[in-house]
Design an enzyme around this catalytic site. Structure first.
Site, short mmCIF file in Angstrom:
data_model
loop_
_atom_site.label_atom_id
_atom_site.label_comp_id
_atom_site.label_asym_id
_atom_site.label_seq_id
_atom_site.Cartn_x
_atom_site.Cartn_y
_atom_site.Cartn_z
N CYS A 84 4.83 -1.46 0.41
CA CYS A 84 3.81 -0.57 -0.15
C CYS A 84 3.03 -1.23 -1.28
CB CYS A 84 4.46 0.72 -0.63
SG CYS A 84 5.56 1.41 0.62
N HIS A 334 -0.96 8.19 1.06
CA HIS A 334 -0.37 6.86 0.87
C HIS A 334 -0.41 6.05 2.17
CE1 HIS A 334 2.09 3.65 -0.49
NE2 HIS A 334 3.27 4.14 -0.22
#
Lengths: 388, 128
Positions: A84, A334
């Site tokens: 991420c 996200h």
């Protein structure tokens, strides 16, 4: 050493668009970023692109050149993969190359297509950011790993699910004015507490959604910006990166994130600022506990006190240091490979008064962006400042 | 990955653990770590020796997972924990106790279990 200027930013809406390809998403973000910057595509010297699960979601490796092509740019292109924190590491490398004079113009960004995998497929894809042999095969999911950290935090410093719920409520509130956000809906503390449990003590509303989306930045050297008379009031003045053991169980501490601390310390020194100088921050809140851990690692809150920051209003829009005015990963969404670049875009817009939430931070001059990979085995931190 | 290919080091460790002969790796400075590994992740020593896995450990943190990966679909809800065995920590699935009775501080021993979904072996913790 040259300053690095944020010449243009571009974001797609973040959300549930399973039919859109990564290349389509990234192209849209880059069109916006080039328009915003006034920089011609042919001036780009290199492309820095973040992506995590492209092989699983799109059967597509080697995405660097593919995405340069999608953006209409002919330049060397590299994909960065740090889970991420993929786009955060892409930004960092662009900053380092711009500073040392290797290049004058960088196209930086990232994209992720996730929702086409479905919940089970995406859960599996995200889980491989953990140690396959010793964590994934023991049944640890991505939310599960953060749940282990949340429980460890409660045990050591206190706090409970209600404290965490305030983080989610705050970030949803901030997203109300963000037209690119996945969720533009208010939620209450009770909504968070009553939502289905994902991995105890974390529930559905403690977790960011699965998202499709892309972010792009046009970054230039100071010299290039001067020569071309660019309207680019915000500079990236500090950059830092930290690393830690892959598996949570290998770390020195289960309720702290030393990689983020190292990245933050490096970025603060690099920019010549103190944590107390920070006017606003975008931090990696993939789960509510992640925001708490980030605040403490970045010295924006003392160890053990980050848990009460949202509840007591210190990090709300009108608090001392507003955190995640974009809505954060929690409400903005996200798309993992895009997140680090999208945070830089949000901070730059907030600082240049070009953001719906800029009214809350009218005098802000210094912003921070914190991007974490896995359970923070990777972390990058960038400092942005209004220098004009 | 073909089903008949073993993950050397990891599968060997599971074999040993099933025989009650689990081990960990120790460097001269007594840093503990899990195989497969050639270098101590703490100090960089390449002089690693197998040591018998400590008899018991203590649950340091845990979670009960309701939304699993496909490999644990039929196991959910299940408890995953990080247990402290002294020289090292390890992640495993807590078995032999219902998930709601798992707690921090619970004393456990290592025991290999299997995923109900796939039949694959899983590092397990059993209350002492």
């Amino acid at each position: 050493m040259s300053d690095v200027r944020v010449a243009g930013t571009g974001l797609t809406p973040f959300g549930n668009t399973p039919d859109r390809t990564g290349r389509d998403l990234f192209a849209e973000a880059t069109i916006a970023a080039f328009e915003d910057s006034g920089v011609p595509r042919e001036d780009v010297d290199a492309v820095f692109y973040g992506n995590f699960m492209g092989e699983l979601a799109e059967h597509q490796g080697h995405q660097g050149p593919l995405m340069a092509e999608a953006a209409g740019v002919r330049a060397p292109a590299t994909r960065y993969e740090s889970a991420c924190a993929s786009a955060g590491t892409a930004v960092r490398d662009a900053v380092l190359q711009l500073r040392n004079g290797e290049i004058d113009v960088a196209l930086v960004g990232g994209a992720e297509r996730m929702t086409n995998l479905g919940t089970a497929g995406a859960t599996e894809a995200l889980a491989i950011a953990a140690d396959d042999l010793w964590e994934v095969r023991a049944g640890a999911t991505f939310p599960g790993a953060y749940a282990l950290m949340a429980r460890a935090y409660f045990e050591e410093y206190g706090g409970d699910r209600t404290d965490l719920a305030h983080v989610a409520v705050k970030n949803h509130e901030n997203a109300l004015t963000n037209e690119k956000a996945q969720y533009q809906s208010e939620i209450s503390v009770d909504d968070v507490l009553e939502a289905p449990l994902v991995s105890e003590p974390l529930g559905l509303y403690d977790s960011c959604p699965l998202s499709d989306g892309a972010a792009a930045l046009v970054l230039t050297s100071q010299e290039y910006a001067d020569e071309h008379d660019l309207d680019a009031p915000v500079a990236i003045t500090g950059s830092g990166q930290g690393g830690d053991r892959m598996a949570l169980h290998g770390r020195a501490h289960l309720a702290r994130t030393p990689a983020a601390r190292e990245a933050g310390a490096e970025a603060y020194v690099d920019a010549g600022i103190e944590p107390s100088d920070v006017d606003l921050a975008e931090v990696h809140d993939c789960f509510t506990i992640a925001e708490v851990l980030a605040l403490e690692a970045l010295d924006l809150e003392p160890i053990g006190e980050g848990i009460s920051a949202a509840r007591d209003g210190r990090t709300t829009a009108n608090g001392e240091t507003p955190v995640n005015l974009s809505g954060g990963l929690k409400a903005k969404g996200h798309p993992v490979g895009a997140t680090g670049a999208s945070q830089i875009a949000e901070v730059a817009k907030l600082l240049s008064r070009d953001h719906p939430n800029s009214e809350h931070v009218e005098d802000a001059r210094i912003g921070l962006a914190h991007n974490a990979g896995g359970t923070v085995a990777s972390a990058t931190v960038h400092v942005l400042e209004v220098t004009r | 990955m073909s089903d008949d290919v073993r993950d050397g080091g990891f599968d060997e460790w599971l074999d040993a653990a099933e025989e009650g002969e689990a081990y960990y790796l120790e460097c001269p400075a007594e840093h503990g770590s899990l195989p497969p590994r050639r270098v101590c992740p703490t100090c960089g020593s390449t002089d690693l020796e197998e040591q018998p896995f400590p008899e018991t450990g203590e649950i340091e943190t845990y979670t009960v997972t309701h939304v699993p990966t496909p490999a644990f679909e039929q196991d959910a809800p299940y408890a995953t924990a990080v247990a402290d065995f002294g020289p090292l920590r390890i992640t495993g699935q807590v078995v032999g106790i219902t998930p709601e009775n798992v707690e921090v501080g619970l004393e456990v021993e290592l025991e290999v279990t299997v995923s109900e979904t796939t039949g694959e072996r899983v590092v397990g913790f059993w209350p002492v």
